[in-house]
Design a protein around this motif. Structure first.
Motif, PDB file in Angstrom:
ATOM      1  N   UNK A  10       0.946  -0.904   0.170  1.00  0.00           N
ATOM      2  CA  UNK A  10       0.253   0.458   0.241  1.00  0.00           C
ATOM      3  C   UNK A  10       1.405   1.701  -0.192  1.00  0.00           C
ATOM      4  N   UNK A  11       0.150   2.804  -0.467  1.00  0.00           N
ATOM      5  CA  UNK A  11       0.968   3.766  -0.105  1.00  0.00           C
ATOM      6  C   UNK A  11       1.581   3.696   1.235  1.00  0.00           C
ATOM      7  N   UNK A  12       1.740   5.375   1.595  1.00  0.00           N
ATOM      8  CA  UNK A  12       2.792   4.687   2.907  1.00  0.00           C
ATOM      9  C   UNK A  12       1.614   5.471   4.233  1.00  0.00           C
ATOM     10  N   UNK A  13       0.200   6.448   2.819  1.00  0.00           N
ATOM     11  CA  UNK A  13      -0.340   7.008   4.211  1.00  0.00           C
ATOM     12  C   UNK A  13      -1.325   5.977   4.413  1.00  0.00           C
ATOM     13  N   UNK A  14      -1.625   5.017   3.695  1.00  0.00           N
ATOM     14  CA  UNK A  14      -2.590   4.174   3.771  1.00  0.00           C
ATOM     15  C   UNK A  14      -2.032   2.920   4.990  1.00  0.00           C
ATOM     16  N   UNK A  15      -1.298   2.948   5.615  1.00  0.00           N
ATOM     17  CA  UNK A  15      -0.673   2.125   6.352  1.00  0.00           C
ATOM     18  C   UNK A  15      -0.811   2.776   7.258  1.00  0.00           C
ATOM     19  N   UNK A  16      -0.205   4.327   7.423  1.00  0.00           N
ATOM     20  CA  UNK A  16      -0.942   4.949   8.583  1.00  0.00           C
ATOM     21  C   UNK A  16      -2.021   5.298   9.059  1.00  0.00           C
ATOM     22  N   UNK A  17      -3.027   4.861   7.869  1.00  0.00           N
ATOM     23  CA  UNK A  17      -4.487   5.085   8.651  1.00  0.00           C
ATOM     24  C   UNK A  17      -5.099   3.943   9.194  1.00  0.00           C
TER      25      UNK A  17
END
Length: 330
Positions: free
Chosen positions: A172-179
């Motif tokens: 996943x893009x890193x921002x999705x991982x953060x979410x």
């Protein structure tokens, strides 16, 4: 949902997170993992304009609503992500441990965790599930290590020199991982595991329905995923960005109108994708359909006619089976 352990549980939640829908089931399970009773079906419809970030937020809302409704924390929650939201790969992860003559659950979990850390990168998020294990080149049955941490397995060849995990990985893009990480924190005590959807299909077909060799075709809203199983193991997965939303022009009640030209394009993409499965041996003809496309008459008829199978199998026509949630309630 891993090869290593099945936890005792009473209330459990399983979710299929797609680009247009979040589908799932709230159910009771026995201490051996058998589904005893379905409590509630979850179905969240989402507009095509929703981004991946918005879909993750909808997933959060759906889980919070279920916990509130039932008034108790599920022992296990599994959310499977398909290819519409993540980049998929089947990878071989190798470990050369200090020689041991016996291995147990705890050893393998530890080795896999080390490999996960080695493959992690800061510029992307990753979820991964082992779908097969080889020790010194010998495949071991997953059930051999699904008892408890004390149960051990003698190593064929005397001393363990190499462990290979066949791993299904979603990036996943890193921002999705953060979410996703934030969701876990905000849901507090809810134990939630994010897994590639293909590994969920292995659990369903191989572990529950005892399927050995098959092709699964999952046609979702915006993508189609093919998953190949050989000798009870997930061997390959491939997807293409063409799904129900590209084929269906209109839905009136229970009737669906399709665009014939786009149905032909789906068929061509499907045939092209089969080239990626060819190196793994002939197909048996046993074919499972799931996702929204499984209910499109024209798509199902195309698969059943079997022209696509002739170059990949000794079987003249496929045996097509619709895979539905009720298949598990046995």
């Amino acid at each position: 949902m891993s090869l290593f352990h099945r936890k005792k549980s009473d209330l459990a939640i399983a979710l299929d997170v797609g680009s247009r829908t979040i589908k799932g089931l709230v159910y009771e399970v026995s201490d051996k993992g058998a589904i005893l009773k379905a409590h509630k079906r979850i179905a969240v419809q989402m507009p095509s304009a929703y981004t991946a970030s918005r879909i993750v937020r909808e997933l959060h809302n759906a889980l919070a609503a279920v916990v509130k409704e039932f008034g108790r924390i599920p022992t296990k929650t599994t959310a499977g992500f398909g290819t519409s939201l993540a980049e998929y790969h089947v990878e071989q992860w190798d470990m050369e441990p200090i020689g041991k003559a016996r291995l147990n659950q705890k050893d393998l979990v530890g080795y896999f965790s080390q490999l996960f850390e080695q493959h992690a990168r800061e510029d992307r998020a990753m979820i991964a599930t082992p779908v097969g294990i080889e020790i010194n080149g010998y495949a071991i049955p997953p059930e051999a290590l699904q008892h408890d941490a004390q149960h051990s397995l003698a190593v064929l060849g005397g001393i363990c020199r190499n462990i290979r995990f066949r791993t299904i990985v979603s990036y996943f893009p890193s921002e999705i991982g953060t979410l996703l990480a934030e969701m876990k924190q905000m849901l507090g005590g809810v134990p939630i595991e994010f897994v590639p959807l293909a590994s969920v299909y292995q659990e369903v077909l191989v572990n529950r329905l005892k399927v050995r060799d098959a092709l699964l075709i999952d046609t979702g809203g915006t993508t189609t995923m093919l998953v190949m199983f050989k000798e009870g193991m997930l061997t390959q997965t491939v997807s293409f960005p063409f799904g129900v939303s590209h084929i269906v022009s209109e839905e009136v009640g229970t009737k669906t109108k399709i665009r014939s030209k786009d149905m032909a394009l789906w068929s061509q993409c499907f045939r092209d994708s089969l080239d990626f499965l060819y190196p793994f041996g002939p197909l048996t003809g046993e074919t499972y359909l799931c996702g929204g496309g499984a209910h499109i008459h024209e798509l199902r008829s195309y698969v059943e006619q079997g022209e696509w199978l002739k170059a990949l199998s000794y079987t003249a026509t496929p045996r097509v089976i619709l895979l539905e949630g009720k298949s598990l309630l046995v």
